[in-house]
Scaffold this motif. Structure first.
Motif, mmCIF file in Angstrom:
data_model
loop_
_atom_site.group_PDB
_atom_site.id
_atom_site.type_symbol
_atom_site.label_atom_id
_atom_site.label_comp_id
_atom_site.label_asym_id
_atom_site.label_seq_id
_atom_site.Cartn_x
_atom_site.Cartn_y
_atom_site.Cartn_z
ATOM 1 N N HIS A 3 -11.395 0.708 4.156
ATOM 2 C CA HIS A 3 -12.566 -0.173 4.037
ATOM 3 C C HIS A 3 -12.820 -0.417 2.558
ATOM 4 C CE1 HIS A 3 -16.580 -1.839 4.883
ATOM 5 N NE2 HIS A 3 -16.993 -1.137 3.837
ATOM 6 N N ALA A 4 -13.060 -1.670 2.218
ATOM 7 C CA ALA A 4 -13.430 -2.039 0.852
ATOM 8 C C ALA A 4 -14.604 -3.002 0.907
ATOM 9 C CB ALA A 4 -12.256 -2.673 0.111
ATOM 10 N N GLU A 5 -15.422 -2.963 -0.131
ATOM 11 C CA GLU A 5 -16.615 -3.801 -0.108
ATOM 12 C C GLU A 5 -17.105 -4.052 -1.525
ATOM 13 O OE1 GLU A 5 -20.945 -3.836 2.219
ATOM 14 O OE2 GLU A 5 -19.448 -2.274 2.618
ATOM 15 N N ASN A 6 -17.568 -5.279 -1.756
ATOM 16 C CA ASN A 6 -18.325 -5.589 -2.962
ATOM 17 C C ASN A 6 -19.419 -6.584 -2.578
ATOM 18 O OD1 ASN A 6 -17.103 -8.115 -2.829
ATOM 19 N ND2 ASN A 6 -16.018 -7.940 -4.776
ATOM 20 N N ASP A 7 -19.969 -7.308 -3.535
ATOM 21 C CA ASP A 7 -21.068 -8.225 -3.236
ATOM 22 C C ASP A 7 -20.624 -9.451 -2.447
ATOM 23 O OD1 ASP A 7 -22.827 -6.585 -4.553
ATOM 24 O OD2 ASP A 7 -22.701 -7.675 -6.464
ATOM 25 N N HIS A 8 -19.314 -9.725 -2.413
ATOM 26 C CA HIS A 8 -18.815 -10.942 -1.803
ATOM 27 C C HIS A 8 -18.147 -10.754 -0.447
ATOM 28 C CE1 HIS A 8 -19.607 -13.651 -5.166
ATOM 29 N NE2 HIS A 8 -19.205 -12.680 -5.963
ATOM 30 N N PHE A 9 -17.542 -9.596 -0.204
ATOM 31 C CA PHE A 9 -16.743 -9.440 1.014
ATOM 32 C C PHE A 9 -16.697 -7.998 1.480
ATOM 33 C CE2 PHE A 9 -13.762 -8.526 -2.393
ATOM 34 C CZ PHE A 9 -13.059 -7.440 -1.900
ATOM 35 N N THR A 10 -16.307 -7.839 2.740
ATOM 36 C CA THR A 10 -15.889 -6.541 3.260
ATOM 37 C C THR A 10 -14.471 -6.700 3.788
ATOM 38 O OG1 THR A 10 -16.774 -6.941 5.479
ATOM 39 C CG2 THR A 10 -18.216 -5.829 3.901
ATOM 40 N N TYR A 11 -13.709 -5.644 3.648
ATOM 41 C CA TYR A 11 -12.299 -5.627 4.082
ATOM 42 C C TYR A 11 -12.108 -4.398 4.949
ATOM 43 C CZ TYR A 11 -7.376 -4.167 3.465
ATOM 44 O OH TYR A 11 -6.094 -3.724 3.661
ATOM 45 N N ASP A 12 -11.527 -4.600 6.143
ATOM 46 C CA ASP A 12 -11.298 -3.478 7.052
ATOM 47 C C ASP A 12 -9.887 -3.562 7.621
ATOM 48 O OD1 ASP A 12 -14.033 -2.022 7.525
ATOM 49 O OD2 ASP A 12 -14.499 -4.161 7.517
ATOM 50 N N ILE A 13 -9.222 -2.407 7.654
ATOM 51 C CA ILE A 13 -7.858 -2.382 8.178
ATOM 52 C C ILE A 13 -7.617 -1.104 8.975
ATOM 53 C CG2 ILE A 13 -6.984 -1.360 6.019
ATOM 54 C CD1 ILE A 13 -4.314 -2.827 6.589
ATOM 55 N N SER A 14 -6.954 -1.248 10.105
ATOM 56 C CA SER A 14 -6.352 -0.135 10.832
ATOM 57 C C SER A 14 -4.853 -0.387 10.775
ATOM 58 C CB SER A 14 -6.817 -0.096 12.293
ATOM 59 O OG SER A 14 -8.194 0.187 12.384
ATOM 60 N N SER A 15 -4.097 0.588 10.275
ATOM 61 C CA SER A 15 -2.684 0.342 9.978
ATOM 62 C C SER A 15 -1.793 1.385 10.630
ATOM 63 C CB SER A 15 -2.466 0.353 8.455
ATOM 64 O OG SER A 15 -1.098 0.237 8.139
ATOM 65 N N LYS A 16 -0.771 0.899 11.314
ATOM 66 C CA LYS A 16 0.251 1.770 11.902
ATOM 67 C C LYS A 16 1.589 1.071 11.742
ATOM 68 C CE LYS A 16 0.596 2.135 16.420
ATOM 69 N NZ LYS A 16 0.308 2.535 17.816
ATOM 70 N N VAL A 17 2.483 1.653 10.983
ATOM 71 C CA VAL A 17 3.782 1.033 10.714
ATOM 72 C C VAL A 17 4.801 1.469 11.755
ATOM 73 C CG1 VAL A 17 5.694 0.912 9.075
ATOM 74 C CG2 VAL A 17 3.345 0.841 8.243
ATOM 75 N N LYS A 18 5.539 0.494 12.269
ATOM 76 C CA LYS A 18 6.647 0.767 13.186
ATOM 77 C C LYS A 18 7.944 0.407 12.476
ATOM 78 C CE LYS A 18 8.405 -0.642 17.754
ATOM 79 N NZ LYS A 18 8.142 -1.527 18.921
ATOM 80 N N THR A 19 8.956 1.238 12.598
ATOM 81 C CA THR A 19 10.212 1.001 11.885
ATOM 82 C C THR A 19 11.398 1.019 12.844
ATOM 83 O OG1 THR A 19 10.572 3.356 11.436
ATOM 84 C CG2 THR A 19 9.314 2.100 9.796
ATOM 85 N N LYS A 20 12.484 0.438 12.374
ATOM 86 C CA LYS A 20 13.755 0.522 13.091
ATOM 87 C C LYS A 20 14.846 0.769 12.069
ATOM 88 C CE LYS A 20 16.620 -1.739 16.599
ATOM 89 N NZ LYS A 20 16.788 -2.940 17.459
ATOM 90 N N PHE A 21 15.455 1.943 12.134
ATOM 91 C CA PHE A 21 16.494 2.335 11.189
ATOM 92 C C PHE A 21 17.829 1.771 11.648
ATOM 93 C CE2 PHE A 21 19.636 5.668 9.853
ATOM 94 C CZ PHE A 21 19.617 5.350 8.506
ATOM 95 N N LEU A 22 18.521 1.061 10.750
ATOM 96 C CA LEU A 22 19.743 0.352 11.121
ATOM 97 C C LEU A 22 20.976 0.849 10.372
ATOM 98 C CD1 LEU A 22 18.177 -3.218 11.186
ATOM 99 C CD2 LEU A 22 18.689 -1.750 13.147
ATOM 100 N N GLY A 23 20.899 2.022 9.776
ATOM 101 C CA GLY A 23 22.052 2.579 9.082
ATOM 102 C C GLY A 23 21.861 2.537 7.581
ATOM 103 N N ASN A 24 22.098 1.362 6.978
ATOM 104 C CA ASN A 24 21.896 1.213 5.536
ATOM 105 C C ASN A 24 20.679 0.343 5.242
ATOM 106 O OD1 ASN A 24 22.688 1.889 2.902
ATOM 107 N ND2 ASN A 24 23.746 -0.064 2.629
ATOM 108 N N SER A 25 19.896 0.035 6.281
ATOM 109 C CA SER A 25 18.686 -0.765 6.099
ATOM 110 C C SER A 25 17.647 -0.317 7.115
ATOM 111 C CB SER A 25 18.985 -2.259 6.273
ATOM 112 O OG SER A 25 19.367 -2.546 7.604
#
Length: 456
Positions: free
Chosen positions: A178-200
């Motif tokens: 959560h971030a906030e100042n006089d102009h805005f509020t910012y909210d995030i829920s984050s969960k990263v999903k990955t797929k390992f492909l060998g060299n990438s």
């Protein structure tokens, strides 16, 4: 680019498929000449013609490290490796994922401009440019540390912003901010999903990002593109972001749809972004173009997507200057994130800056960083076992779990909501009459909630 271009409408997925097909056939090199690595490919973004084995041996890894890492990782090909693998500290950035989340605040002035702006379409230009600005930091190919459950990150002294992030789940790894100042509020829920492909590795940004402009209460929702990290083990590691980014004004129905070009032969299209701001009737109003590692520009357009006569391309955002030859390829703002200059008075002991493994790596002591990282992970496992034996459930301090589920292109996402307690916490500290000065650098990192359960 006309608004009916397949990159912008229904032909998007076909366009991606064709681009990736070309990408795979023209730019990859097999490392079959390296015994034991048959089938792995090294991708050179410049499309050069170096010998495959020579190119494959380039990068940050020593040969013995590559051998060891590859033996460990073979069994994970095709899997989500977000939290199931213990990675060597030499591939890490001396910053946690919570701090990485805060990097999006570097160009927060763009959200201030959006709040001050009367034009609803220019608001989308500014909010979308703000969302794009963080991708320049993805050129740093070192991996941030996974936060410990209960770890936090606080930031003040930047654009009037108060920022708080917390690791709210360990399996699966989830963060909330959560971030906030006089102009805005910012909210995030984050969960990263990955797929390992060998060299990438493909990184799918599951999550929900919302920005609320305070003047009118307008709410924006962001769906970012996926990111691909190439040459994890062999070759020079580099990052590409590709696909659609959509920023939607949930209040009016207006939206911006931008297409991140995949890197092509000899680097063609790398970093490039094109798209439009549309009204609620899906008519183009402003065209946007630029490069995510450089700048974004905009120009009013007609219903066919062509620039209006008498208008010119104007700049919305440009990448700030960065230190030359920086050890970690940090921007000035990234250094600020890691420093205690951006920390509030009486910093929480769970703050990422205080992690001993992060600090040791920042100081260049890889041996100590590796030891401290392993110690923290062992302690986290012990605390979890202790908590489960006692029948206790971890409860985040600054965010509450909700019943809301957010749909993303890569799966559903649970939503955590900022509970306002952090603002009360900071207000109590700021109003305190205590003049005691505490050297926060000497504070022991302590995200633990349940470490003493056995003694209870």
């Amino acid at each position: 680019m006309a608004p009916n271009d397949p990159k912008q409408t229904g032909g998007f997925f076909a366009s991606i498929a064709n681009s990736l097909s070309n990408f795979g056939t023209t730019m990859t090199k097999s490392v079959n000449g390296l015994l034991g690595y048959e089938g792995l490919e090294v991708v050179n973004p410049e499309g050069g013609t170096e010998d495959a084995e020579e190119e494959a041996r380039r990068g940050r890894w020593k040969q013995e490290d590559s051998d060891s890492y590859w033996k460990m990782m073979q069994k994970y090909i095709g899997s989500d490796v977000t939290s199931m693998v213990t990675l060597p500290v030499l591939i890490f950035d001396p910053m946690s994922m919570l701090q990485k989340m805060a990097e999006l605040m570097e160009y927060s002035y763009l959200l201030d401009l959006a709040d001050e702006c009367e034009d609803p379409y220019m608001r989308l230009v500014y909010t979308t440019s703000w969302a794009i600005s963080v991708y320049s930091a993805y050129q740093r190919t070192w991996k941030p540390f996974n936060p410990i459950l209960g770890e936090t990150y606080e930031m003040v002294n930047h654009g009037g912003i108060t920022f708080i992030a917390e690791q709210v789940s360990h399996h699966p790894p989830m963060s909330a901010g959560h971030a906030e100042n006089d102009h805005f509020t910012y909210d995030i829920s984050s969960k990263v999903k990955t797929k390992f492909l060998g060299n990438s590795i493909d990184i799918y940004p599951l999550g929900r990002t919302r920005v609320t402009l305070k003047r009118d209460g307008v709410v924006f929702d962001l769906v970012p593109p996926l990111t691909k990290v190439n040459n994890l083990i062999f070759g020079r590691t580099w990052v590409d972001s590709l696909g659609e980014m959509i920023m939607t004004n949930l209040t009016t129905g207006d939206k911006a749809v931008l297409y991140f070009q995949p890197c092509g032969w000899f680097g063609t299209g790398r970093y490039e972004i094109d798209g439009y701001v549309y009204n609620a009737a899906e008519e183009p109003k402003i065209l946007m173009t630029g490069k995510w590692n450089e700048s974004m520009n905009y120009q009013p357009c007609d219903s066919e997507g062509e620039p209006l006569p008498g208008t010119e391309l104007k700049e919305a955002w440009r990448l700030a200057d960065a230190p030359k030859n920086d050890k970690f390829q940090y921007t000035y703002f990234a250094h600020k994130i890691n420093s205690f200059d951006s920390a509030p008075k009486k910093l929480l002991a769970s703050d990422s800056r205080l992690r001993p493994d992060r600090y040791a790596l920042e100081q260049g002591d890889l041996s100590k960083a590796g030891f401290e990282k392993s110690s923290l992970e062992e302690r986290q496992r012990a605390e979890r076992k202790n908590r489960e034996e006692k029948g206790h459930k971890f409860t985040p301090k600054w965010f509450d779990f909700t019943d809301e589920v957010s749909a993303t292109p890569w799966g559903d996402m649970e939503v955590y909501q900022y509970n306002g307690k952090y603002a009360q916490h900071r207000a109590a500290i700021d109003s305190s009459s205590s003049s005691e000065e505490i050297d926060v650098r000497s504070t022991e990192f302590n995200p633990w909630q349940y470490e003493d359960l056995a003694a209870n």
